[in-house]
Motif scaffolding. Structure first.
Motif, mmCIF file in Angstrom:
data_model
loop_
_atom_site.group_PDB
_atom_site.id
_atom_site.type_symbol
_atom_site.label_atom_id
_atom_site.label_comp_id
_atom_site.label_asym_id
_atom_site.label_seq_id
_atom_site.Cartn_x
_atom_site.Cartn_y
_atom_site.Cartn_z
ATOM 1 N N CYS A 145 0.970 -1.670 0.022
ATOM 2 C CA CYS A 145 0.013 0.187 -0.271
ATOM 3 C C CYS A 145 0.529 1.489 0.115
ATOM 4 N N THR A 146 2.003 1.295 0.987
ATOM 5 C CA THR A 146 2.781 3.048 1.134
ATOM 6 C C THR A 146 3.623 2.403 -0.060
ATOM 7 N N PRO A 147 3.760 1.960 -0.946
ATOM 8 C CA PRO A 147 4.725 2.558 -2.107
ATOM 9 C C PRO A 147 3.528 2.776 -3.896
ATOM 10 N N GLY A 170 16.830 2.787 0.988
ATOM 11 C CA GLY A 170 15.804 1.830 1.385
ATOM 12 C C GLY A 170 15.494 1.036 0.677
ATOM 13 N N LYS A 171 15.780 -0.188 1.981
ATOM 14 C CA LYS A 171 15.629 -1.356 0.618
ATOM 15 C C LYS A 171 15.017 -2.502 1.540
ATOM 16 N N SER A 172 13.848 -2.507 1.895
ATOM 17 C CA SER A 172 12.936 -3.217 2.882
ATOM 18 C C SER A 172 11.810 -3.598 1.838
ATOM 19 N N ASN A 173 11.001 -4.772 2.534
ATOM 20 C CA ASN A 173 10.110 -5.639 1.780
ATOM 21 C C ASN A 173 9.013 -4.589 1.751
ATOM 22 N N ALA A 193 19.756 2.987 -2.744
ATOM 23 C CA ALA A 193 20.425 3.138 -1.607
ATOM 24 C C ALA A 193 19.774 2.417 -0.350
ATOM 25 N N HIS A 194 21.183 1.527 0.349
ATOM 26 C CA HIS A 194 20.669 1.552 1.457
ATOM 27 C C HIS A 194 21.747 2.274 2.562
ATOM 28 N N SER A 195 22.272 0.991 3.341
ATOM 29 C CA SER A 195 22.604 1.790 4.860
ATOM 30 C C SER A 195 24.307 1.963 4.668
ATOM 31 N N ARG A 196 24.779 1.486 3.887
ATOM 32 C CA ARG A 196 26.232 0.533 2.766
ATOM 33 C C ARG A 196 26.452 1.470 1.556
ATOM 34 N N ALA A 213 13.115 6.368 2.736
ATOM 35 C CA ALA A 213 12.322 5.895 3.091
ATOM 36 C C ALA A 213 12.959 4.486 4.121
ATOM 37 N N ALA A 214 14.121 5.923 4.728
ATOM 38 C CA ALA A 214 14.565 5.250 5.756
ATOM 39 C C ALA A 214 14.728 4.992 7.502
ATOM 40 N N GLY A 215 13.431 5.862 7.562
ATOM 41 C CA GLY A 215 13.472 6.142 8.990
ATOM 42 C C GLY A 215 14.541 6.512 9.997
ATOM 43 N N ARG A 216 14.796 8.065 9.339
ATOM 44 C CA ARG A 216 16.221 8.686 10.071
ATOM 45 C C ARG A 216 15.720 10.334 9.734
ATOM 46 N N PRO A 217 14.987 10.530 10.743
ATOM 47 C CA PRO A 217 15.096 11.760 11.114
ATOM 48 C C PRO A 217 16.436 13.019 9.816
ATOM 49 N N ASP A 233 8.540 12.129 0.437
ATOM 50 C CA ASP A 233 9.519 11.610 1.754
ATOM 51 C C ASP A 233 8.497 10.448 3.221
ATOM 52 N N VAL A 234 8.423 9.161 2.650
ATOM 53 C CA VAL A 234 8.018 8.365 3.698
ATOM 54 C C VAL A 234 7.416 7.702 5.123
ATOM 55 N N GLY A 235 9.600 8.683 5.731
ATOM 56 C CA GLY A 235 10.199 8.137 6.892
ATOM 57 C C GLY A 235 8.094 8.987 7.764
ATOM 58 N N ILE A 236 8.412 8.390 8.994
ATOM 59 C CA ILE A 236 7.967 8.882 10.212
ATOM 60 C C ILE A 236 8.455 9.074 11.279
ATOM 61 N N ASN A 237 9.263 9.792 11.819
ATOM 62 C CA ASN A 237 9.835 9.381 12.761
ATOM 63 C C ASN A 237 9.286 10.382 14.238
ATOM 64 N N MET A 273 -2.127 8.165 2.359
ATOM 65 C CA MET A 273 -2.454 7.569 1.301
ATOM 66 C C MET A 273 -2.261 5.749 1.844
ATOM 67 N N THR A 274 -1.459 5.366 2.816
ATOM 68 C CA THR A 274 -1.003 4.131 2.584
ATOM 69 C C THR A 274 -3.094 2.967 3.481
ATOM 70 N N ILE A 275 -3.238 4.367 3.757
ATOM 71 C CA ILE A 275 -4.928 3.267 4.715
ATOM 72 C C ILE A 275 -5.896 3.706 3.072
HETATM 73 P P1 NAP Z 1 12.928 -0.206 7.806
HETATM 74 O O1 NAP Z 1 12.846 -1.715 7.409
HETATM 75 O O2 NAP Z 1 14.210 -0.727 8.804
HETATM 76 O O3 NAP Z 1 14.444 0.223 6.573
HETATM 77 C C1 NAP Z 1 15.203 1.312 6.128
HETATM 78 C C2 NAP Z 1 15.684 1.347 5.440
HETATM 79 O O4 NAP Z 1 16.506 2.840 5.136
HETATM 80 C C3 NAP Z 1 16.729 0.031 5.259
HETATM 81 O O5 NAP Z 1 17.038 -1.242 4.137
HETATM 82 C C4 NAP Z 1 18.194 1.171 4.853
HETATM 83 O O6 NAP Z 1 19.556 0.316 5.027
HETATM 84 C C5 NAP Z 1 18.147 1.513 5.546
HETATM 85 N N1 NAP Z 1 18.803 3.050 5.914
HETATM 86 C C6 NAP Z 1 18.415 2.865 7.092
HETATM 87 N N2 NAP Z 1 19.759 4.397 7.858
HETATM 88 C C7 NAP Z 1 20.672 5.019 6.753
HETATM 89 C C8 NAP Z 1 21.342 5.889 5.944
HETATM 90 N N3 NAP Z 1 21.549 6.579 7.216
HETATM 91 N N4 NAP Z 1 21.155 5.947 4.512
HETATM 92 C C9 NAP Z 1 20.639 5.371 3.786
HETATM 93 N N5 NAP Z 1 19.794 4.403 4.134
HETATM 94 C C10 NAP Z 1 19.197 3.663 5.179
HETATM 95 O O7 NAP Z 1 12.158 0.789 7.356
HETATM 96 P P2 NAP Z 1 10.790 0.750 6.176
HETATM 97 O O8 NAP Z 1 9.760 -0.319 6.854
HETATM 98 O O9 NAP Z 1 11.390 0.299 5.611
HETATM 99 O O10 NAP Z 1 10.390 2.004 6.538
HETATM 100 C C11 NAP Z 1 10.703 3.238 6.199
HETATM 101 C C12 NAP Z 1 10.023 4.175 7.277
HETATM 102 O O11 NAP Z 1 9.124 4.768 6.458
HETATM 103 C C13 NAP Z 1 10.026 4.333 8.526
HETATM 104 O O12 NAP Z 1 10.241 5.899 8.911
HETATM 105 C C14 NAP Z 1 8.941 4.045 8.284
HETATM 106 O O13 NAP Z 1 8.055 4.616 9.919
HETATM 107 C C15 NAP Z 1 7.970 5.047 7.319
HETATM 108 N N6 NAP Z 1 6.556 4.056 6.603
HETATM 109 C C16 NAP Z 1 5.893 5.063 6.724
HETATM 110 C C17 NAP Z 1 4.331 3.883 5.949
HETATM 111 C C18 NAP Z 1 3.698 5.619 5.390
HETATM 112 O O14 NAP Z 1 2.912 5.150 5.672
HETATM 113 N N7 NAP Z 1 4.154 6.846 5.141
HETATM 114 C C19 NAP Z 1 4.281 3.016 6.319
HETATM 115 C C20 NAP Z 1 5.687 2.321 6.491
HETATM 116 C C21 NAP Z 1 6.897 2.502 6.825
HETATM 117 P P3 NAP Z 1 19.662 -1.229 5.198
HETATM 118 O O15 NAP Z 1 19.016 -2.388 4.055
HETATM 119 O O16 NAP Z 1 21.119 -1.607 4.574
HETATM 120 O O17 NAP Z 1 19.508 -1.707 6.824
#
Ligand code: NAP
Length: 294
Positions: A145-147, A170-173, A193-196, A213-217, A233-237, A273-275
């Protein structure tokens, strides 16, 4: 926002409200056609406060859109086989067209096993491995839903995304990977891109579309953003304000992003948008199960 801030703020809240109104209208037509309405079952294990709030909000919006809501609350002590038995019964229930298991689950339950027990055609979160495979191979499935919401906002802004450089941080599933697949399907040139990642700032400066979508404010600074780029900006911090009151911020230092073409605010951008997309997926699942075209 400062007076000289030039970027358009993308109104996800307004978009989601319009989408929900359209879904409500569609549901009324579907009820006339089939005598039934889409049904969404939400399974909540335990009493995690954030999950309880999300589930209540999903229920409210499901009902507001004219659909049936089935809520199953299970104690934290539920066993995996009990949970799998519930999912099997929901898979068989013809009044249930979408099934969602609220994550995270308690540690003794495997989210992977539980999600993959859901009938993929009812997997309205789009997390089942079959739906991930369908998305990766360009087949019809259910998309996370989010993407999906991010893509809708991007298409409204830019109409045609073909040929644009997109960077997804961000590369989460559940967010990063499916976002990249969706952008590839729109013929963007996509970098994940991701943390490495080395020299993330330089990589971002190439992006016409930047999805964070990293979760890093405040990870993405103004000088990482190409002038005229569209930023999602997907992040929610949750961060502490100086006055001691917690506030919600995204992953982008938005006050530095005035030279972007457009950017989603947090809150009020991607979040709503997610819901809305969850309910859109439920209507899509209903149509396919009833073999009705869109
Ligand atoms: P997650 O599973 O923790 O994945 C975070 C991704 O960001 C990982 O791939 C991580 O890299 C990468 N990352 C972390 N720190 C980084 C940095 N300093 N530089 C580059 N990449 C970095 O999180 P998620 O579930 O995908 O969610 C991401 C954010 O979106 C969160 O803030 C979450 O609350 C928010 N979110 C919002 C909604 C919405 O409805 N708006 C829905 C879902 C999630 P690695 O893979 O290398 O660890």
């Amino acid at each position: 926002m400062h007076q000289s801030f030039g970027a358009a703020l993308i109104d996800g809240k307004g978009f989601a409200a319009r989408l929900l109104a359209r879904l409500n209208h569609d549901v009324q037509l579907l009820e006339k056609e089939t005598g039934t309405v889409p049904g969404l079952a939400v399974v909540l294990v335990g009493e995690d406060p954030a999950s309880t709030i999300y589930v209540a909000s999903k229920r409210r919006q499901t009902v507001a859109a004219g659909m049936r809501s089935f809520e199953h609350r299970l104690p934290t002590t539920v066993t995996e086989s009990e949970l799998l038995a519930l999912i099997a019964s929901l898979n068989e229930n013809p009044s249930v067209h979408g099934i969602l298991v609220q994550l995270p689950l308690p540690a003794h339950l495997s989210a992977g096993v539980v999600i993959d027990a859901i009938d993929p055609d009812k997997d309205v979160d789009g997390f089942h491995v079959a739906n991930a495979g369908r998305l990766a191979t360009g087949q019809e499935g259910l998309v996370p839903c989010t993407p999906l919401g991010c893509l809708m906002l991007l298409k409204e802004q830019l109409l045609d995304l073909a040929g644009l450089n997109a960077v997804v941080i961000g590369k989460s599933n559940i967010v990063g990977k499916p976002m990249a697949q969706l952008l590839m399907a729109e013929n963007c040139t996509v970098t994940v891109a991701h943390s490495r990642t080395r020299d993330l700032a330089q990589l971002c400066r190439m992006a016409d579309i930047l999805v964070v979508a990293a979760g890093r404010p405040g990870l993405v600074r103004g000088d990482w953003i190409k002038p005229g780029a569209t930023v999602i900006d997907v992040g929610i911090n949750r961060v502490e304000e100086t006055a001691g009151r917690p506030v919600i911020v995204g992953d982008v230092a938005i006050e530095e992003a005035g030279h972007a073409r457009a950017i989603t605010p947090v809150p009020g951008g991607v979040g709503p948008m997610t819901i809305a997309c969850l309910l859109a997926n439920t209507v899509t699942a209903f149509r396919r199960q009833q073999q009705i075209g869109s």
